[in-house]
Design a protein around this motif. Structure first.
Motif, PDB file in Angstrom:
ATOM      1  N   TYR A  21      52.852  24.504  38.104  1.00 31.88           N
ATOM      2  CA  TYR A  21      53.907  25.228  36.405  1.00 31.88           C
ATOM      3  C   TYR A  21      52.980  25.210  35.448  1.00 31.88           C
ATOM      4  O   TYR A  21      52.301  25.906  34.970  1.00 31.88           O
ATOM      5  N   ARG A  22      52.779  23.842  35.155  1.00 34.19           N
ATOM      6  CA  ARG A  22      51.889  23.378  34.774  1.00 34.19           C
ATOM      7  C   ARG A  22      50.397  23.587  34.737  1.00 34.19           C
ATOM      8  O   ARG A  22      49.342  23.779  33.562  1.00 34.19           O
ATOM      9  N   LYS A  23      49.986  23.770  35.292  1.00 32.65           N
ATOM     10  CA  LYS A  23      47.997  23.212  35.707  1.00 32.65           C
ATOM     11  C   LYS A  23      47.330  24.644  35.425  1.00 32.65           C
ATOM     12  O   LYS A  23      46.865  25.408  35.271  1.00 32.65           O
ATOM     13  N   PHE A  24      48.771  25.799  36.657  1.00 34.99           N
ATOM     14  CA  PHE A  24      48.433  27.166  37.149  1.00 34.99           C
ATOM     15  C   PHE A  24      48.532  28.705  36.515  1.00 34.99           C
ATOM     16  O   PHE A  24      48.308  28.901  35.831  1.00 34.99           O
ATOM     17  N   LEU A  25      50.000  27.909  36.009  1.00 30.65           N
ATOM     18  CA  LEU A  25      50.682  29.269  35.267  1.00 30.65           C
ATOM     19  C   LEU A  25      50.596  29.749  34.308  1.00 30.65           C
ATOM     20  O   LEU A  25      49.962  30.564  34.377  1.00 30.65           O
ATOM     21  N   ARG A  26      50.171  28.255  32.864  1.00 31.13           N
ATOM     22  CA  ARG A  26      50.193  28.630  32.113  1.00 31.13           C
ATOM     23  C   ARG A  26      48.357  29.100  32.055  1.00 31.13           C
ATOM     24  O   ARG A  26      48.448  28.979  30.773  1.00 31.13           O
ATOM     25  N   SER A  27      48.108  28.765  32.719  1.00 28.84           N
ATOM     26  CA  SER A  27      46.235  29.465  32.535  1.00 28.84           C
ATOM     27  C   SER A  27      45.615  30.592  33.827  1.00 28.84           C
ATOM     28  O   SER A  27      44.851  30.095  34.276  1.00 28.84           O
ATOM     29  N   THR A  28      46.800  31.689  33.779  1.00 32.04           N
ATOM     30  CA  THR A  28      46.608  32.027  35.150  1.00 32.04           C
ATOM     31  C   THR A  28      45.699  32.897  35.159  1.00 32.04           C
ATOM     32  O   THR A  28      44.489  32.825  36.493  1.00 32.04           O
ATOM     33  N   TRP A  29      44.748  33.599  34.159  1.00 29.77           N
ATOM     34  CA  TRP A  29      43.709  34.235  34.075  1.00 29.77           C
ATOM     35  C   TRP A  29      42.140  33.537  33.625  1.00 29.77           C
ATOM     36  O   TRP A  29      41.514  33.725  34.319  1.00 29.77           O
ATOM     37  N   GLY A  30      42.895  32.424  33.068  1.00 33.41           N
ATOM     38  CA  GLY A  30      41.747  31.220  33.046  1.00 33.41           C
ATOM     39  C   GLY A  30      40.977  31.285  34.468  1.00 33.41           C
ATOM     40  O   GLY A  30      39.854  31.085  34.452  1.00 33.41           O
ATOM     41  N   TRP A  31      42.322  30.521  35.627  1.00 30.97           N
ATOM     42  CA  TRP A  31      41.188  30.473  36.922  1.00 30.97           C
ATOM     43  C   TRP A  31      41.290  31.412  37.547  1.00 30.97           C
ATOM     44  O   TRP A  31      40.013  31.754  38.727  1.00 30.97           O
ATOM     45  N   THR A  32      42.159  33.019  37.590  1.00 30.90           N
ATOM     46  CA  THR A  32      41.109  34.500  38.185  1.00 30.90           C
ATOM     47  C   THR A  32      39.752  34.634  37.811  1.00 30.90           C
ATOM     48  O   THR A  32      39.092  35.061  38.222  1.00 30.90           O
ATOM     49  N   CYS A  33      40.402  34.475  36.269  1.00 28.01           N
ATOM     50  CA  CYS A  33      38.026  35.140  35.804  1.00 28.01           C
ATOM     51  C   CYS A  33      37.903  34.137  36.165  1.00 28.01           C
ATOM     52  O   CYS A  33      36.242  34.632  36.322  1.00 28.01           O
ATOM     53  N   ILE A  34      37.694  32.836  36.103  1.00 29.34           N
ATOM     54  CA  ILE A  34      35.964  32.109  37.049  1.00 29.34           C
ATOM     55  C   ILE A  34      36.316  32.046  37.714  1.00 29.34           C
ATOM     56  O   ILE A  34      34.742  32.380  38.219  1.00 29.34           O
ATOM     57  N   LEU A  35      37.001  32.325  38.511  1.00 24.76           N
ATOM     58  CA  LEU A  35      36.499  31.852  40.595  1.00 24.76           C
ATOM     59  C   LEU A  35      36.327  33.314  40.922  1.00 24.76           C
ATOM     60  O   LEU A  35      34.620  33.517  41.175  1.00 24.76           O
ATOM     61  N   THR A  36      37.371  34.893  39.917  1.00 21.88           N
ATOM     62  CA  THR A  36      36.308  35.974  41.025  1.00 21.88           C
ATOM     63  C   THR A  36      35.077  36.343  39.581  1.00 21.88           C
ATOM     64  O   THR A  36      34.613  36.825  40.647  1.00 21.88           O
ATOM     65  N   GLY A  37      35.151  36.018  38.998  1.00 21.76           N
ATOM     66  CA  GLY A  37      33.863  35.742  38.389  1.00 21.76           C
ATOM     67  C   GLY A  37      32.843  35.654  38.742  1.00 21.76           C
ATOM     68  O   GLY A  37      31.694  36.172  39.461  1.00 21.76           O
ATOM     69  N   SER A  38      32.474  34.050  39.485  1.00 23.15           N
ATOM     70  CA  SER A  38      31.511  33.590  39.973  1.00 23.15           C
ATOM     71  C   SER A  38      31.397  34.021  41.330  1.00 23.15           C
ATOM     72  O   SER A  38      30.228  34.123  41.783  1.00 23.15           O
ATOM     73  N   PHE A  39      31.988  34.433  41.566  1.00 24.69           N
ATOM     74  CA  PHE A  39      32.552  35.328  43.074  1.00 24.69           C
ATOM     75  C   PHE A  39      31.389  36.451  43.264  1.00 24.69           C
ATOM     76  O   PHE A  39      31.009  36.689  43.606  1.00 24.69           O
ATOM     77  N   ILE A  40      31.720  37.146  42.162  1.00 23.53           N
ATOM     78  CA  ILE A  40      31.298  38.836  42.155  1.00 23.53           C
ATOM     79  C   ILE A  40      29.298  38.581  41.677  1.00 23.53           C
ATOM     80  O   ILE A  40      29.111  38.816  42.277  1.00 23.53           O
ATOM     81  N   ILE A  41      29.435  37.467  40.742  1.00 24.79           N
ATOM     82  CA  ILE A  41      28.012  37.454  40.125  1.00 24.79           C
ATOM     83  C   ILE A  41      27.192  36.842  41.826  1.00 24.79           C
ATOM     84  O   ILE A  41      25.869  37.167  41.489  1.00 24.79           O
ATOM     85  N   LEU A  42      27.908  35.594  42.727  1.00 21.05           N
ATOM     86  CA  LEU A  42      26.905  35.032  43.483  1.00 21.05           C
ATOM     87  C   LEU A  42      26.619  36.310  44.390  1.00 21.05           C
ATOM     88  O   LEU A  42      25.789  36.339  45.309  1.00 21.05           O
ATOM     89  N   LEU A  43      28.169  37.349  45.073  1.00 18.67           N
ATOM     90  CA  LEU A  43      27.408  38.332  46.340  1.00 18.67           C
ATOM     91  C   LEU A  43      26.769  39.311  45.253  1.00 18.67           C
ATOM     92  O   LEU A  43      26.202  39.537  46.480  1.00 18.67           O
ATOM     93  N   SER A  44      26.255  39.837  44.163  1.00 19.79           N
ATOM     94  CA  SER A  44      26.288  41.143  43.739  1.00 19.79           C
ATOM     95  C   SER A  44      24.771  40.369  43.570  1.00 19.79           C
ATOM     96  O   SER A  44      24.114  41.273  44.078  1.00 19.79           O
ATOM     97  N   PHE A  45      24.696  39.436  43.383  1.00 13.66           N
ATOM     98  CA  PHE A  45      23.053  39.449  42.902  1.00 13.66           C
ATOM     99  C   PHE A  45      21.950  38.677  44.193  1.00 13.66           C
ATOM    100  O   PHE A  45      21.181  38.720  44.726  1.00 13.66           O
TER     101      PHE A  45
END
Length: 318
Positions: free
Chosen positions: A95-119
């Motif tokens: 709860y402390r490390k993930f729930l309170r920063s849900t969008w941050g984790w989602t944005c970083i990992l998903t954004g990195s995946f989209i960049i690498l896949l698209s390029f």
């Protein structure tokens, strides 16, 4: 000593040292290859299976229904879970490390995946940025929802300060303490002052968890098409791309576990159900609405659009 002889001896010594270094490097790299090959084979097998599962029509058509059922009936599990479980503690590590920063984790990992896949698929910076803009638009939607819900909660709720009960022998010992109303307090300032907040609210945690799960499934579902295209061109996706895909799947699993824990250990009807409904509507408006429009209408397009060959796109549409 003759200078020419001295230079020759130095050159010979350098060649010997270089040869020794090459032998040492070969001895060190050889065991690493035996360790790396099975790990790479396991990575390829696991990511290929997960890509096939997430890209299947069953997951694409029914994942949102499964998530809706989880949000609706998850609180029923509160009758069977133990209140002494480690997940019943609101200060748990997850709860402390993930729930309170849900969008941050989602944005970083998903954004990195989209960049690498698209390029990797097209090597076009403009196309990569267009696909990455989906994450920015989803983040803007989440920010707007959070601000709107905060304003509604402050308008519909009130802050109360507990008062010490008056000592009266004739009064009942179980009588609740009196409450002093503070009308000028917001929810954040009220809770920060250790007072009680009462009012209508929508679970923002459930909202962002549902939105993140639906977003991850949409973005990861195209990895199977990328694998098929690379196989047709007799290429293999890079290990970093496979690792990023695997990390995103692990993140999806963590969000599902956290959502289930919130519903089972901290049930709040109908706050959580309203949050889940708003998360579903956000996904519906973006991936089932705006992203299906043409780029000329200001749409970044669906995941995988423009990244694969026409033959592969035709097969996917069928």
């Amino acid at each position: 000593m003759d200078p020419m002889t001295e230079n020759a001896s130095k050159s010979f010594t350098a060649e010997i040292n270089l040869e020794k270094l090459q032998k040492i490097a070969a001895e060190v790299i050889l065991p690493g290859r035996f360790i790396f090959r099975p790990l790479n084979a396991a990575l390829e097998l696991i990511t290929s299976i997960l890509a096939w599962i997430l890209g299947s029509s069953l997951v694409q058509k029914h994942f949102h229904l499964m998530l809706s059922g989880l949000v609706l009936f998850g609180p029923v599990l509160s009758f069977w879970v133990s209140k002494y479980s480690i997940f019943a503690n609101g200060n748990h590590y997850l709860y402390r490390k993930f729930l309170r920063s849900t969008w941050g984790w989602t944005c970083i990992l998903t954004g990195s995946f989209i960049i690498l896949l698209s390029f990797s698929a097209r090597r076009s910076i403009s196309l990569t940025l267009r696909h990455l803009s989906r994450i920015g638009l989803a983040g803007l939607l989440w920010w707007g929802c959070r601000r709107l819900l905060t304003l509604l909660e402050n308008a519909a709720g009130a802050c109360y300060e507990p008062l010490a009960p008056v000592q009266d022998t004739q009064s009942s010992a179980s009588a609740p303490p009196l409450l002093l109303l503070h009308e000028d307090q917001t929810k954040a300032s009220c809770l920060k002052a250790n007072m009680m907040w009462r009012g209508y609210e929508v679970s923002q945690e459930t909202l962002i968890l549902c939105l993140s799960c639906l977003l991850l499934v949409e973005e990861l579902s195209v990895f199977g098409r990328h694998l098929a295209q690379e196989k047709r061109f007799h290429r293999s996706p890079s290990a970093p791309l496979r690792v990023l895909f695997l990390l995103c799947v692990v993140l999806l699993f963590i969000w599902m576990v956290l959502l289930l824990c919130l519903l089972a250990y901290f049930p709040a009807w109908p706050s959580q159900q309203l949050g889940g409904a708003l998360g579903y509507l956000g996904w519906r408006s973006l991936y089932q609405g705006w992203y299906r429009l043409t780029p000329s209408e200001g749409s970044p397009g669906l995941p995988g659009e423009g990244l694969f060959t026409s033959t592969d796109s035709d097969k996917h549409s069928q």
